[in-house]
Each structure stands twice: as structure tokens, then as C-alpha cells.
Motif scaffolding. Structure first.
Motif, short mmCIF file in Angstrom:
data_model
loop_
_atom_site.label_atom_id
_atom_site.label_comp_id
_atom_site.label_asym_id
_atom_site.label_seq_id
_atom_site.Cartn_x
_atom_site.Cartn_y
_atom_site.Cartn_z
N ARG A 135 0.82 -1.22 0.00
CA ARG A 135 0.00 0.00 0.00
C ARG A 135 0.85 1.26 0.00
O ARG A 135 1.85 1.36 0.74
CB ARG A 135 -0.93 -0.02 1.21
N PRO A 136 0.50 2.26 -0.80
CA PRO A 136 1.25 3.51 -0.86
C PRO A 136 1.38 4.16 0.52
O PRO A 136 0.41 4.22 1.28
CB PRO A 136 0.40 4.38 -1.79
N GLY A 137 2.58 4.61 0.82
CA GLY A 137 2.84 5.27 2.09
C GLY A 137 3.25 4.35 3.20
O GLY A 137 3.78 4.80 4.22
N GLU A 138 3.05 3.03 3.06
CA GLU A 138 3.41 2.08 4.10
C GLU A 138 4.87 1.63 3.96
O GLU A 138 5.42 1.59 2.85
CB GLU A 138 2.50 0.85 4.06
N VAL A 139 5.47 1.30 5.09
CA VAL A 139 6.85 0.83 5.12
C VAL A 139 6.84 -0.69 5.34
O VAL A 139 6.14 -1.18 6.22
CB VAL A 139 7.66 1.52 6.24
N TYR A 140 7.64 -1.39 4.55
CA TYR A 140 7.72 -2.85 4.64
C TYR A 140 9.16 -3.25 4.87
O TYR A 140 10.06 -2.77 4.17
CB TYR A 140 7.18 -3.50 3.36
N SER A 141 9.37 -4.13 5.83
CA SER A 141 10.72 -4.58 6.14
C SER A 141 11.05 -5.84 5.35
O SER A 141 10.20 -6.72 5.17
CB SER A 141 10.86 -4.86 7.64
N ALA A 142 12.31 -5.93 4.92
CA ALA A 142 12.74 -7.09 4.15
C ALA A 142 12.63 -8.40 4.94
O ALA A 142 12.17 -9.41 4.40
CB ALA A 142 14.17 -6.88 3.65
N PRO A 143 13.00 -8.43 6.24
CA PRO A 143 12.89 -9.71 6.96
C PRO A 143 11.46 -10.23 7.06
O PRO A 143 11.23 -11.44 6.95
CB PRO A 143 13.45 -9.37 8.36
N VAL A 144 10.50 -9.34 7.29
CA VAL A 144 9.11 -9.79 7.42
C VAL A 144 8.58 -10.29 6.07
O VAL A 144 7.93 -11.33 5.98
CB VAL A 144 8.22 -8.67 7.97
N LEU A 145 8.87 -9.56 5.01
CA LEU A 145 8.45 -10.01 3.68
C LEU A 145 9.13 -11.33 3.33
O LEU A 145 8.52 -12.21 2.73
CB LEU A 145 8.79 -8.95 2.63
N ALA A 146 10.40 -11.45 3.71
CA ALA A 146 11.14 -12.68 3.42
C ALA A 146 10.50 -13.88 4.12
O ALA A 146 10.39 -14.96 3.54
CB ALA A 146 12.59 -12.53 3.86
N GLU A 147 10.07 -13.68 5.35
CA GLU A 147 9.44 -14.77 6.08
C GLU A 147 8.16 -15.21 5.39
O GLU A 147 7.85 -16.41 5.32
CB GLU A 147 9.14 -14.32 7.51
N ARG A 148 7.41 -14.28 4.88
CA ARG A 148 6.16 -14.63 4.20
C ARG A 148 6.41 -15.34 2.88
O ARG A 148 5.62 -16.19 2.46
CB ARG A 148 5.33 -13.37 3.97
#
Length: 282
Positions: free
Chosen positions: A99-112
Motif C-alpha cells: 500500500r502507498p505510504g506504508e513501510v515494509y521490512s525485508a525480513p518480514v516479507l522474506a518470512e512470508r
């Protein structure tokens, strides 16, 4: 032209993103095999090491006088994983799961995704180069916020590039060449009917790319594809740039109508359809 991963809505920070209702989002499966290959690379568990003179020496099974097996090629594996992650992130971006404006961390995305953080960071860096996200030091990547004005500007630039080329091709390309694009046009209709914006985005770019490829100019195709991809990113508020399902279906049917006119050699209809197509682009 108008225009998910598994629950990518998020809050800022390195730890976790909040879950988002699944809705009708496209799903991107986890990749356990790719994850294992990437973890092997990150931990450096190669079975063979280079000795002083550059030859591979065994750490276990190799016997004297027997040539050592070739070393694994983790760089190739990593490239493959990174490419898959990049494709999945682009799907999430187009579908609005990122979503625009949201911050996403690489470790959390990697886990998913079921991979290590390294290919996710590399894929996000690629998206940053393309302007889809921006780096937030010590936190992750923020999806760029963009509004209707930017979308309109992209549509105008795309029209300036693609419309003259399409009209020129309409006068020079034989009907049988246009008929060969029928499967691509029909694929956009099916994708629009399914309602998956990410699938439609891919089909839409494929059709336009195939049309422009008939001009024989690779640079033209690359520039147009980049503009087209940017036009498919979500708007402020998380709304995808592709509009509703009804709008996607209408947009897709313009492809088939345009193809019919091109096959028939009706330049007046082609001119009208091309103008309408880009004037309504989102």
C-alpha cells in the motif's frame, strides 16, 4: 492503458505488518525450494572449497585420485530467487497489497515468501531504482505515494509514444500479422473477467508490447513497457491504478475491437479506438 501476495498490508517498522482482509487478491505461493537454496548461500555451506592452487578439495566424500565434483553455483540460484521475489512484489504492488505510504521490512516479507532477506532486499532495491518504493534507513522500504495527476501525465506520455507508432503500423503491417496477436488480446479479456488486476496488468503489457514490437525497435518497446508498468502502480489510499473490474473488462474489449479494425484495415476506426484507448487510460 487502464489498469497478491498473501496479505501484504503493513505498518511501519522492521518487525511486523498488520494483516489485511484477503478479498479477491491474487495469491503468490511461498517458495520453499528457493528458500533452501538461498539459505545455503547465505550460510556459506558449500561442500567444496577452493584450495591454494584454485582446485576444489572435498570436505567428505571425495577419494584420492578421483576428480572433485563441480562446485555448486549459488549465484545462479540467488538470481533465480531474486527474480521470483521481484515478480511477486510487483504483483503485490499492482494488486494494492503493497500500500502507498506504508513501510515494509525485508525480513518480514522474506518470512512470508519463505526465503532469506537478501533476495527481498535486492528485489526492493530494484523497485527503488524504478521509482516504485523508496529506502527508509533502518526500517525498510516505503511504497511511493502517487496521485491522479501523475497517472494522467503517464497516460499522456504513453499516448505521445504509442499512438503514432500504432497508426503507422496500421498502414504497413499485413492483416495476417495482426491476426497472430489474437491470443494476446483474448488473454486480456479473460484476465479482466477474472478480476485479478495483477494478471490483467501482465496481459495488458504483453499485448501492447507485441503490437509495438512489430515496429522492430527494441528501445521503443523497453521505454513503453517501463511507462506502462509505472501506470499500473497503485494510487494514494491504496487504490490500484487499474480501476474496477468493469473498467478492466471494457479496456480489454478495446484490445479486441482494435485488433478487428487493424485486420480489416479500417484506419478511421483504428484512429478513433486508439485515441479513446489512451484518453481513458488510468
Amino acid at each position: 492503458m487502464k489498469q497478491g501476495t498473501q496479505g501484504f498490508a503493513g505498518t511501519a517498522g522492521e518487525g511486523a505488518e498488520a494483516a489485511r482482509p484477503a478479498g479477491n487478491r491474487c495469491r503468490v505461493p511461498a517458495q520453499p525450494a528457493a528458500a533452501e537454496a538461498d539459505r545455503r548461500r547465505d550460510t556459506g555451506r558449500d561442500r567444496f572449497r577452493d584450495d591454494a592452487d584454485g582446485r576444489g578439495s572435498a570436505r567428505g566424500e571425495h577419494t584420492h585420485g578421483e576428480p572433485a565434483p563441480p562446485r555448486p553455483r549459488p549465484a545462479v540460484q540467488r538470481s533465480s530467487v531474486r527474480g521470483q521475489v521481484l515478480a511477486a512484489l510487483r504483483t503485490a504492488l499492482v494488486s494494492g497489497d503493497l500500500r502507498p505510504g506504508e513501510v515494509y521490512s525485508a525480513p518480514v516479507l522474506a518470512e512470508r515468501f519463505g526465503v532469506s532477506a537478501t533476495p527481498v532486499r535486492e528485489a526492493m532495491q530494484q523497485l527503488a531504482q524504478e521509482g516504485a518504493v523508496e529506502v527508509v534507513p533502518n526500517r525498510g522500504f516505503r511504497v511511493v505515494e502517487r496521485g491522479a495527476r501523475e497517472l494522467a501525465e503517464l497516460a499522456e506520455v504513453r499516448a505521445l509514444i504509442e499512438v503514432p507508432v500504432m497508426l503507422r503500423l496500421a498502414r504497413t503491417v499485413p492483416p495476417e500479422r495482426w491476426a497472430g496477436l489474437r491470443p494476446l488480446a483474448e488473454a486480456t479479456v479473460r484476465a479482466a473477467s477474472d478480476g485479478c488486476r495483477a494478471t490483467y496488468a501482465d496481459a495488458d503489457r504483453a499485448f501492447h508490447g507485441a503490437v509495438l514490437a512489430l515496429a522492430g525497435n527494441d528501445q521503443l518497446v523497453r521505454v513503453a513497457e517501463e511507462l506502462h508498468r509505472r501506470a499500473q502502480w497503485p494510487l494514494v489510499g491504496g487504490a490500484p491504478g487499474g480501476g474496477s473490474r468493469a473498467e478492466l473488462v471494457a479496456d480489454a474489449h478495446e484490445h479486441t475491437a482494435l485488433l478487428d479494425a487493424l485486420i480489416a484495415g479500417d484506419l478511421d476506426v483504428v484512429r478513433a479506438l486508439v485515441g479513446e484507448h489512451f484518453n481513458g487510460a488510468k
